[in-house]
Motif scaffolding. Structure first.
Motif: not given
Length: 361
Positions: A76-103
């Protein structure tokens, strides 16, 4: 936030996705007066966002994508999102493989410099350094769980890492492995960005440990066991990283004979109560905490008014509990009685496709 404060809170909901429902993460505004929820935005860029975590500053959200392959590669994979101050809205920073199945679980160490992911099907833990802007660097470790398997051939045919939770002093991380019937303790090497095997604690055969939470003073660990519907209380030596089982209690009321698996566990903000979810009985079990001995006593149960409460969350001030009913596509909101710890219906609920994780901003 005071009781009279009218400001809305925000919470994120992770969901399983399919062709009809592609929103992996939902952002909701939460009314801290009546427990009402209102959808703000939904995001389609991360399938099966089954577990979420926020850094300490609440500026970056991390999420797993519980799949068996990512970019045509195993795991699977894992992703990081920056959180917009005041609104909580998300913008993806990046995504990386986990190397393991079904994280299925993601967490951060106490310095917010390292992210850990538990890969259920592979029985492994992935370790990522965190870049200065919050994005995930390439993984530094894929640590495979090993050991004798539990007796349930249908569920314990292999190691199944179901969570990994760093200790409050950041010396160790405890991973619950459902397949091994063990809590595995690792030492965190923050400089190298790896986990070093340290020790373990055996649970009852067939228990299937899933999630855990530390007591407020770090003297105890409370673990919920998926397969035998119990909560185990363990003494914890925080400096030595040593666990000792003290008590085991059923999560079910006497006389219940249906099928049940347990899922999530949380400690109240005032450390007086432990809450645990039942899937089958479809309830939240409530326990009182003896602050001296760390042991638990049953307070009662509250039906979640939906099917399969995989995950739940307490609001920041502890006034509400939100139950994610995966198989009835709903989140139900309960008010917490501060004196008794019991939950009361608010009449508030929201329809969400297959909700499986809730995190307050």
């Amino acid at each position: 936030m005071s009781v009279g404060d009218q400001r809305e809170l925000y919470c994120y909901v992770g969901s399983y996705t399919d062709e009809q429902n592609k929103n992996g993460i939902h952002l909701y505004a939460f009314n801290p007066q009546n427990g009402g929820m209102k959808l703000v935005e939904a995001y389609t860029d991360l399938p099966n966002a089954s577990f979420l975590a926020l850094n300490g500053e609440r500026t970056v959200l991390y999420a797993v994508s519980e799949t068996e392959t990512y970019n045509d590669c195993f795991g699977g994979s894992a992703a990081a999102y920056v959180v917009e101050a005041g609104t909580g809205k998300l913008k993806k920073l990046n995504q990386q493989p986990t190397g393991g199945s079904a994280p299925c679980y993601i967490s951060l160490d106490q310095t917010n410099r390292t992210v850990f992911v538990a890969n259920y099907l592979s029985g492994s833990v992935t370790v990522y350094p965190v870049e200065a802007d919050g994005r995930l660097a390439e993984a530094t470790q894929l640590a495979k769980h090993e050991g004798p398997l539990g007796p349930r051939a249908d569920r314990q045919e292999a190691p199944h890492a179901h969570s990994i939770v760093p200790s409050p002093n950041n010396r160790y991380a405890i991973s619950a492995d459902l397949g091994l019937d063990r809590l595995l303790v690792s030492r965190i090497d923050a400089d190298c960005g790896v986990l070093m095997p340290h020790g373990d604690a055996a649970m009852k055969p067939g228990a299937g440990p899933r999630h855990l939470v530390y007591s407020a003073d770090s003297r105890y660990v409370y673990a919920i066991n998926e397969l035998d519907s119990t909560v185990t209380v363990l003494g914890y030596e925080a400096d030595a990283g040593v666990l000792t089982a003290l008590q085991s209690l059923s999560t079910l009321p006497e006389g219940f004979s249906g099928e049940n698996t347990c899922a999530d566990i949380h400690l109240s903000g005032d450390a007086r109560y432990v809450y645990a979810s039942n899937r089958g009985h479809d309830s939240i079990a409530v326990y009182g905490v003896d602050r001296q001995s760390g042991t638990l006593s049953v307070v009662g149960w509250q039906a979640t008014l939906g099917r399969t409460p995989r995950n739940f969350a307490l609001s920041p001030q502890g006034e509400f509990l939100l139950a994610a009913n995966q198989d009835s596509n709903s989140i139900t909101v309960f008010r917490v009685d501060a004196e008794t710890g019991m939950l009361h219906e608010t009449g508030q609920s929201v329809a969400v496709p297959r909700p499986v994780c809730i995190k307050f901003l």
